[in-house]
Design a protein around this motif. Sequence first.
Motif, PDB file in Angstrom:
ATOM      1  N   VAL A   1       1.235 -42.497  23.609  1.00  0.00           N
ATOM      2  CA  VAL A   1       0.936 -42.118  21.366  1.00  0.00           C
ATOM      3  C   VAL A   1       1.810 -42.231  20.830  1.00  0.00           C
ATOM      4  N   GLU A   2       1.038 -42.797  19.770  1.00  0.00           N
ATOM      5  CA  GLU A   2       2.344 -43.413  18.580  1.00  0.00           C
ATOM      6  C   GLU A   2       1.465 -42.495  17.686  1.00  0.00           C
ATOM      7  N   SER A   3       0.402 -41.818  17.191  1.00  0.00           N
ATOM      8  CA  SER A   3       0.312 -40.758  16.162  1.00  0.00           C
ATOM      9  C   SER A   3      -0.633 -40.007  16.744  1.00  0.00           C
TER      10      SER A   3
ATOM     11  N   ASP B   1       8.143 -38.684  18.624  1.00  0.00           N
ATOM     12  CA  ASP B   1       9.055 -37.239  18.581  1.00  0.00           C
ATOM     13  C   ASP B   1       8.318 -37.071  16.818  1.00  0.00           C
ATOM     14  N   LYS B   2       7.939 -37.654  16.413  1.00  0.00           N
ATOM     15  CA  LYS B   2       7.820 -37.922  14.945  1.00  0.00           C
ATOM     16  C   LYS B   2       6.600 -37.286  14.512  1.00  0.00           C
TER      17      LYS B   2
ATOM     18  N   LEU C   1       0.766 -26.714  16.035  1.00  0.00           N
ATOM     19  CA  LEU C   1       1.997 -27.058  16.339  1.00  0.00           C
ATOM     20  C   LEU C   1       1.677 -27.611  18.099  1.00  0.00           C
ATOM     21  N   ILE C   2       2.692 -28.825  18.356  1.00  0.00           N
ATOM     22  CA  ILE C   2       1.727 -29.094  18.967  1.00  0.00           C
ATOM     23  C   ILE C   2       2.440 -28.899  20.450  1.00  0.00           C
ATOM     24  N   GLN C   3       2.523 -28.822  21.459  1.00  0.00           N
ATOM     25  CA  GLN C   3       2.522 -27.445  21.987  1.00  0.00           C
ATOM     26  C   GLN C   3       3.283 -28.008  23.434  1.00  0.00           C
ATOM     27  N   LYS C   4       2.645 -29.165  23.754  1.00  0.00           N
ATOM     28  CA  LYS C   4       2.906 -29.954  25.026  1.00  0.00           C
ATOM     29  C   LYS C   4       1.448 -31.259  25.630  1.00  0.00           C
ATOM     30  N   PHE C   5       2.387 -32.901  26.033  1.00  0.00           N
ATOM     31  CA  PHE C   5       0.917 -32.963  26.562  1.00  0.00           C
ATOM     32  C   PHE C   5       1.146 -33.242  28.197  1.00  0.00           C
ATOM     33  N   HIS C   6       0.826 -33.523  28.621  1.00  0.00           N
ATOM     34  CA  HIS C   6       0.313 -33.861  30.407  1.00  0.00           C
ATOM     35  C   HIS C   6      -0.792 -34.287  31.052  1.00  0.00           C
ATOM     36  N   THR C   7      -0.515 -35.035  31.906  1.00  0.00           N
ATOM     37  CA  THR C   7      -2.258 -35.871  32.441  1.00  0.00           C
ATOM     38  C   THR C   7      -2.361 -35.155  33.696  1.00  0.00           C
ATOM     39  N   THR C   8      -3.529 -35.392  33.559  1.00  0.00           N
ATOM     40  CA  THR C   8      -4.651 -34.948  34.878  1.00  0.00           C
ATOM     41  C   THR C   8      -5.388 -36.348  35.977  1.00  0.00           C
ATOM     42  N   SER C   9      -5.953 -36.403  36.786  1.00  0.00           N
ATOM     43  CA  SER C   9      -6.716 -37.217  36.965  1.00  0.00           C
ATOM     44  C   SER C   9      -7.672 -36.180  38.468  1.00  0.00           C
TER      45      SER C   9
END
Length: 470
Positions: free
Chosen positions: A88-90, A224-225, A232-240
């Motif tokens: 993820v760039e932005s 990180d930027k 406020l971005i708390q977390k990213f995670h993946t599922t399938s």
Amino acid sequence: MPYFTKLLFLLFCLMLIGECRKHRRRNRRWTGPVETLKHGNPLSKKMVDVTKARKVKKDHLLRVDDHDFTMRPAFAGPAIPVGVDVQVESLDSISEVDMDFTMTLYLRHYWKDERLSFPSSTNKSMTFDGRLVKKIWVPDVFFVHSKRSFIHDTTTDNIMLRVFPDGHVLYSLRVTVTAACNMDFSRFPLDSQTCTLELESYAYTDEDLMLYWKSGDESLSTDDKISLSQFLIQKFHTTSRLAFYSSTGWYNRLYINFTLRRHIFFFLLQTYFPATLMVMLSWVSFWIDRRAVPARVSLGITTVLTMSTIITGVNASMPRVSYIKAVDIYLWVSFVFVFLSVLEYAAVNYLTTVKDGKDRKLREKAREQNLPCTCGMSHTRTMMLDGTYSEADTNSLAGYTQAPMGPDEPEKPERMVVHLSLDSESSAAKKKGLRGFRIINNTHAIDTYSRMIFPGAYIIFNLIYWSVYC
């Protein structure tokens, strides 16, 4: 004449020899001296001129024309595994009105196509741009619930294809996508939102193509930027998991989930703090003289209109949802407090008008009967003073009504009937002076109770509200 002919023939031969020498010099200029290798060792043989040698096309090296790339690799065999990872760039924007988000990311696919294998002594890969992508097979991954998306094309298409000698392929592209996000605003603006970006093959079911995260949870990386003004971005995670369509079958679907928590400080300054000030401003009318009608009415109307403006401004930036939001509860309760302060003065003014009417009737009746008027006086009693009173005692009764003697009652100079109006607050009024006495006398009992009930009720409401939503 023969001599002249021989001279011309000789000149012609000399010119021919000169042209031959020039042609030889031109050929020597292209061949050049002996070249050297990277480590400085001289070559034993002369290298062929690369500008004149026939170039080998990459598509010929990959044998693109020898295969039918409209079919997937290992057609009629097991499902081809396609690994995916995302950087993820932005995270560009979050829109509450449209209920969507915009994200720019690098999407990478990994698979093996033996039709693209090529011989290599150095075992190095070959990298191509988007022109080769149109000639070979690539996964048809698309974004589910996408509203708008595009591949960046400045200064050229942001597509990269890397092929390894054993047929492994890396396909990467830079994409900006706007996708829907189902948001719940029941706790707005004290809410947290979870949005999802979904990836899936459009044509190939799980029997033909198996999408999976290449490195599990590590397949998703972020900058990180990345920051947002309101969240406020708390977390990213993946599922399938598998997705089923009744007409086409089962498909592998990948999910990019990210949780956002809204910053409350902006709404404290723009919504909660002004609403609280308007409620407190409406309480000022409880300390204003009840007979100052323009002051109290204008103050009440001003606070009501200001609260209406605040509510309208908040709802204008929000979608028209059918449920009540947390900010609606706070604003409408504040509006009710302001509105009740206006109704409180309406009740005070009405009761004052009724009381004044009764006092006027009592004065008129007393004037007709030639009796002293005790209108508006509580705790009235009659005191009999004999002739032993002093002048100081007489002066202390200044301001009280002296009742004349009846016609049938004999006039006694040593006695005097004086009607005294002793109010329950007369002692405090005498201590504070005449001015303080007038202020207390002009304050209705409803105003007195409202000074305590309104602030106390609003403080209790705030304690309950912030304990529930925080």
